[in-house]
Design a protein around this motif. Structure first.
Motif, PDB file in Angstrom:
ATOM      1  N   ASN A 102       0.846  -1.202   0.000  1.00 46.69           N
ATOM      2  CA  ASN A 102       0.000   0.000   0.000  1.00 46.69           C
ATOM      3  C   ASN A 102       0.878   1.248   0.000  1.00 46.69           C
ATOM      4  OD1 ASN A 102       0.600  -0.989   2.793  1.00 46.69           O
ATOM      5  ND2 ASN A 102      -0.302   0.968   3.374  1.00 46.69           N
ATOM      6  N   LEU A 140       1.815  -4.939   3.971  1.00 47.73           N
ATOM      7  CA  LEU A 140       1.159  -3.817   4.642  1.00 47.73           C
ATOM      8  C   LEU A 140       2.206  -2.918   5.278  1.00 47.73           C
ATOM      9  CD1 LEU A 140      -1.512  -2.457   5.396  1.00 47.73           C
ATOM     10  CD2 LEU A 140      -1.414  -3.696   7.563  1.00 47.73           C
ATOM     11  N   ILE A 167      -2.112 -10.719   4.238  1.00 43.02           N
ATOM     12  CA  ILE A 167      -0.897  -9.975   4.585  1.00 43.02           C
ATOM     13  C   ILE A 167       0.253 -10.949   4.757  1.00 43.02           C
ATOM     14  CG2 ILE A 167       0.208  -8.472   6.286  1.00 43.02           C
ATOM     15  CD1 ILE A 167      -2.568  -7.331   6.905  1.00 43.02           C
TER      16      ILE A 167
END
Length: 282
Positions: A143, A174, A202
């Motif tokens: 991200n 993440l 994740i």
């Protein structure tokens, strides 16, 4: 090569200046991560250090220049260089930035933002599928830090990532700091962001320092500069995430104004300790 699957542990984003200290005491880390593009050139000293470390510790390879979200087809030479690197040093994890890389002449450190809509999602699906097929390896998508929210976006970033994982089978890297930066700069709750994510996907976590840039309005902009200790807010969100999903491999990033190895290693120790007891002190 030490390339078994990584399910937990703490490591660093490798900086050449710290390589000798890591080789002298490799037990201080559970694995390490490299920026792929830094090893595309045939620098004998850097590759010698990397080979020695790979014989001691599992490797995570992180690409920052693929432009997965770009409108153009993936750069064949860039992708081939990444494939060759992964064949030479088989990694336990492979990850890449979500956005599109700025031009080589740009002073921007972060990838350019994306419009989160159906057409961008389709482009990402095609590029991620292409890369995963070539690698023969699941890709983790990171991200990005957001400084503006583009007007044409009609999907929340977390929903966009959720859809990308569902359609490609990719996982998530993440970045805790990036999540906090995006929510602060563009609005939104970190807790809501996490609720929207497919947290089971994740595969790795990043922790890094960020800075505050004062604005004329009296507010501040958070900036991903990776040149300081990890913030209390990042530690708290990391601990909360661990309580929800259990352990994951975590990388401490420090890219600029490098500290001594002992300072960086202490951050790694904290990240590892929270995996065993994810409770922040009052």
């Amino acid at each position: 090569m030490n390339s078994h699957s990584l399910l937990h542990g703490a490591g660093v984003a490798l900086q050449h200046a710290h390589g000798a200290a890591i080789l002298a005491d490799p037990q201080r880390l559970d694995f390490f991560e490299i920026q792929a593009e830094a090893y595309f050139a045939s620098d004998a000293v850097a590759h010698g250090q990397l080979l020695a470390l790979c014989q001691l510790l599992p490797l995570s390879v992180h690409s920052i220049g693929l432009s997965l979200g770009g409108a153009k087809p993936l750069d064949g030479e860039h992708m081939q260089a990444l494939l060759q690197l992964c064949r030479r040093y088989p990694p336990a994890l492979v990850s890449a930035h979500l956005g599109c890389a700025p031009p080589a002449t740009s002073l921007l450190g972060d990838n350019l933002p994306l419009v989160y809509n159906a057409s961008t999602l389709q482009r990402l699906v095609e590029h991620v599928d292409q890369l995963q097929t070539a690698l023969g390896h699941q890709l983790l998508i990171e991200n990005p830090p957001a400084y503006v929210r583009l007007a044409d976006s009609d999907l929340h970033e977390a929903d966009f990532l959720h859809a990308l994982c569902r359609r490609t089978g990719c996982g998530l890297l993440l970045d805790i700091g990036n999540l906090l930066i995006s929510c602060h700069n563009c609005g939104g709750s970190p807790e809501d962001y996490l609720r929207r994510l497919p947290v089971a996907q994740i595969g790795e976590i990043h922790l890094a320092g960020y800075s505050q840039l004062p604005m004329a309005s009296g507010a501040c902009l958070l900036v991903n500069e990776q040149a300081s200790v990890i913030s209390d807010a990042s530690w708290a969100l990391y601990a909360e995430l661990l309580r929800r999903i259990g352990t994951r491999p975590v990388v401490v990033e420090w890219q600029r104004q490098l500290p001594s190895w002992l300072v960086l290693a202490a951050e790694v120790d904290c990240a590892r300790a929270l995996q065993y007891a994810p409770l922040m002190p009052e």
